[in-house]
Design a protein around this motif. Structure first.
Motif, short mmCIF file in Angstrom:
data_model
loop_
_atom_site.label_atom_id
_atom_site.label_comp_id
_atom_site.label_asym_id
_atom_site.label_seq_id
_atom_site.Cartn_x
_atom_site.Cartn_y
_atom_site.Cartn_z
N TYR B 26 -8.67 0.01 15.59
CA TYR B 26 -9.78 0.96 15.75
C TYR B 26 -9.47 2.19 14.92
O TYR B 26 -8.35 2.68 14.91
N GLY B 27 -10.48 2.69 14.23
CA GLY B 27 -10.31 3.97 13.54
C GLY B 27 -9.46 3.89 12.29
O GLY B 27 -9.10 4.90 11.72
N ASP B 114 -8.84 -3.79 16.27
CA ASP B 114 -7.76 -4.33 17.10
C ASP B 114 -7.88 -5.86 17.28
O ASP B 114 -8.76 -6.49 16.72
N ASN B 140 -4.06 2.72 9.05
CA ASN B 140 -4.13 4.18 9.08
C ASN B 140 -2.95 4.68 9.90
O ASN B 140 -2.91 4.53 11.11
N ASN B 142 -2.17 7.49 10.79
CA ASN B 142 -2.43 8.61 11.69
C ASN B 142 -3.10 8.18 12.99
O ASN B 142 -3.59 9.01 13.75
N ARG B 143 -3.16 6.87 13.21
CA ARG B 143 -3.70 6.38 14.48
C ARG B 143 -2.53 6.09 15.41
O ARG B 143 -1.49 5.58 14.97
N PRO B 144 -2.71 6.40 16.70
CA PRO B 144 -1.56 6.34 17.62
C PRO B 144 -0.84 4.98 17.65
O PRO B 144 0.38 4.96 17.71
N PHE B 145 -1.56 3.86 17.58
CA PHE B 145 -0.88 2.58 17.75
C PHE B 145 -0.38 1.97 16.43
O PHE B 145 0.25 0.92 16.43
N HIS B 175 -5.57 8.30 6.77
CA HIS B 175 -6.42 9.48 6.59
C HIS B 175 -6.56 10.24 7.90
O HIS B 175 -6.19 9.74 8.98
N LEU B 176 -7.08 11.45 7.80
CA LEU B 176 -7.40 12.27 8.97
C LEU B 176 -8.82 12.80 8.78
O LEU B 176 -9.08 13.98 8.98
N LEU B 177 -9.72 11.93 8.34
CA LEU B 177 -11.10 12.31 8.03
C LEU B 177 -11.11 13.52 7.09
O LEU B 177 -10.39 13.53 6.10
N GLU B 179 -9.75 16.24 7.23
CA GLU B 179 -8.50 17.00 7.13
C GLU B 179 -7.43 16.25 6.32
O GLU B 179 -6.27 16.64 6.31
#
Lengths: 364, 243
Positions: B26-27, B114, B140, B142-145, B175-177, B179
């Motif tokens: 996700y994300g 996922d 990515n 920068n995603r928690p998982f 990425h962080l969108l 940011e």
């Protein structure tokens, strides 16, 4: 801690853990199910309880029972699920129990749809259950603010021993944004739940936690105790923010949640076209920032107020009540999961401005 | 300007396979990668391009939201229509299976996040012929998982077991969108390389917002680069982005 990219629902879940949530009860419903999904993995890591009930009715009553132990407990759901929880919310308010309820709103009424809406304003703010009670209601507009307010909800629930709600439209739950969690969770001191909670009556008198008072004097007394807390909330818990409010504004927009961000985009673009508009964003919906809106709306330069919602003039009633007829209050909104665009907001502003020009021409 | 675009052009990813399955957490930015990849492939002009939105786990921000724009570019979009467009139900159109089996032109499959989202592929796995598809893991960091090597390897295992298909490559899309910085994207590439070494999957390409990946720091990057233009915007971003 460095910033991470999180979906609103995940960020809310993580924020709850960091605010010390020890029990989470849930039943899946779009668009908030990721909270449950995330906590199904994370809750056991922190030694808390994750429990999926057989329905929202079960969940809300599990929350009622767990809250009576003084632990930090919460649930999340979306509109139809929150409707099912109202009875238990009323009972928790009556029994003076702290619990956090988060509603990631979708379009209604009924089963409605799964797209974002703000149509549960009345339910949240005016008390969806029965009896003389209030829930403190907070509404974030970004994922970061959802994190901050989720943590605050747990504090306020304990502070007032009352259900606290956070409401966000579906986008708050579904969108990804960069967020940062505080290194450590700090909050002002609170009275210990040991003074009132059902913690086992060994070596002390048994306590009964209930909302039943058959004697009318006893019931009225309980209502007055609650009322005193709501008056304290009005004094201490009003939260709001303004954007580009200046002496050049002729129109003041009032919007909350992600709707306010759409209005900000519209306001930036109007400014680029030489039209100055300010935005007032309530963050606490109960207590509603009445005095603050009245002050901003009755500045000399403000000719009218425009309330914009993803619902049908629900918050507008509170805006009108706050302004007490001293400025005309107009409304624009979409529902059913349709989100007003910045273009639509701009069009409403232009309409109001041109209507005013016409009326002032007539006078002259 | 022309020189710059020529220099950047030859680093665009190219594929010999006719089916590109875009999968990830996700994300991770799967949908944005999938729609931008489709656009790039149609610009390259070698074959007709189709994109199918197979996301059955997310209710919002899916590639079907860009379908009008993609159709106008000549990309065939295969999505549920009418009320079903807005459902989060496990609806897979029969056209998807047809498109996988016919193998005309290039087919981009945008799969939900996922292992839960990738499960949809297991119902189609018999239609895929070996060596005719790429299954790319969008990463990515920068995603928690998927913030570290172990998380990424677990994601690979989980998705492979739920989809009943094997990955063929990695897309570094850290990425962080809004940011995002060049350093964030380059750190992500380093993570992708680590995952590549451990999993034996090549880094197929790096993707990032155009203004980021055109920075000088990316001149020596030795993998193809896909520039992204955000097509799946939040409502408050839409009209500002048009200006």
């Amino acid at each position: 801690m460095a910033k991470v990219l999180m979906k609103g629902n995940e960020a809310i879940a993580e924020a709850a853990l960091r605010a010390g949530a020890e029990g989470y009860f849930c039943y899946p419903i779009t668009p908030q199910t990721e909270v449950a999904e995330y906590l199904s993995k994370r809750m056991s890591e922190v030694g808390g309880m994750f429990l999926q009930g057989e329905s929202e009715l079960a969940v809300a009553n599990m929350l009622f029972g767990a809250a009576s132990t003084g632990k930090r407990v919460f649930t999340t759901s979306s509109s139809p699920g929150i409707s099912l929880m109202q009875e238990a919310i009323s009972y928790m308010a009556g029994a003076e129990l702290p619990a956090v309820i988060i509603n990631i709103m979708r379009g209604g009424p009924g089963l409605g749809g799964i797209l974002p809406a703000q149509a549960d304003y009345f339910q949240a703010v005016k008390g969806g259950g029965h009896g003389d009670y209030r829930t403190l209601v907070l509404a974030p507009s970004t994922v970061q603010e959802a994190v901050d307010l989720t943590m605050l909800c747990f504090h306020l629930a304990q502070k007032y021993r009352n259900p606290v709600m956070m409401i966000g439209d579906g986008m708050i739950g579904q969108m990804m944004e960069a967020v940062e969690f505080p290194e450590s969770y700090e909050e002002p001191p609170l009275p210990s739940p040991d003074e009132w909670a059902a913690t086992g009556a060994r070596n002390r008198k048994a306590r009964i936690i209930k909302s039943l008072f058959l004697d009318p004097v006893g019931l009225e007394n309980n209502v007055l105790i609650l009322e005193k807390k709501y008056q304290q909330m009005i004094r201490e818990e009003v939260r709001c923010e303004s954007y580009k409010i200046s002496a050049k504004n002729k129109i003041l927009i009032v919007a909350y949640g992600t709707m306010a961000r759409i209005c900000q985009t519209a306001i930036d673009e109007l400014e680029a076209d030489g039209v100055s508009v300010g935005l007032f964003r309530p963050i606490s919906l109960y207590p509603f920032p009445e005095k603050e809106i009245l002050r901003e709306a009755t500045r000399k330069n403000i000719k009218s107020v425009l309330t914009i919602e993803m619902s049908m003039a629900q918050m507008m009633e509170d805006v009108e009540r706050a302004i007490q007829g001293r400025r005309p209050v107009h409304f624009y909104g979409r529902s059913g999961g349709i989100v007003p665009t910045p273009e639509e907001v701009k069009e409403q502003v232009h309409k109001l401005l041109s209507a005013k020009r016409h009326s002032s021409k007539k006078k002259s | 300007m022309l020189v710059i675009s020529l220099v950047k052009q030859h680093r665009l990813p190219t594929f010999s396979k006719s089916i590109l399955i875009i999968v990830g957490g996700y994300g991770s930015g799967k949908s944005e990668v999938a729609v931008n990849l489709s656009r790039q492939l149609v610009n390259a002009g070698s074959a007709p391009v189709a994109i199918a939105d197979l996301d059955i786990v997310n209710p919002y921000f899916r590639s079907r939201e860009a379908s009008e724009q993609l159709t106008s570019l000549g990309i065939r979009t295969i999505n549920p229509t009418g009320g079903q467009k807005y459902a989060d139900l496990p609806i897979i159109l029969p056209e998807v299976k047809g498109a996988i089996e016919q193998r005309q032109g290039v087919l981009v499959l945008d799969v939900g996040g996922d292992d839960a989202g990738a499960r949809v592929l297991s119902s189609l796995s018999e239609s895929f012929v070996e060596d005719t598809y790429e299954m790319l893991l969008v990463l990515n960091g920068n995603r928690p998982f998927t913030a570290d090597l172990d998380g990424c390897l677990k994601m690979i295992d989980d998705i492979e077991s739920s989809s009943r298909l094997k990955f063929t490559g990695i897309v570094s899309n850290t990425h962080l969108l809004e940011e995002t910085t060049a350093q964030i994207a380059l750190d992500g590439l380093e993570l992708a390389r680590q995952v590549s070494r451990r999993s034996d999957l090549p880094v197929a390409f790096l993707s990032g917002l155009r203004e980021i990946i055109e920075c000088d720091e990316f001149d020596n990057v030795d993998v193809p680069i896909l520039p992204l233009e955000r097509l799946l915007l939040k409502p408050w971003e839409s009209s500002a982005g048009d200006e």
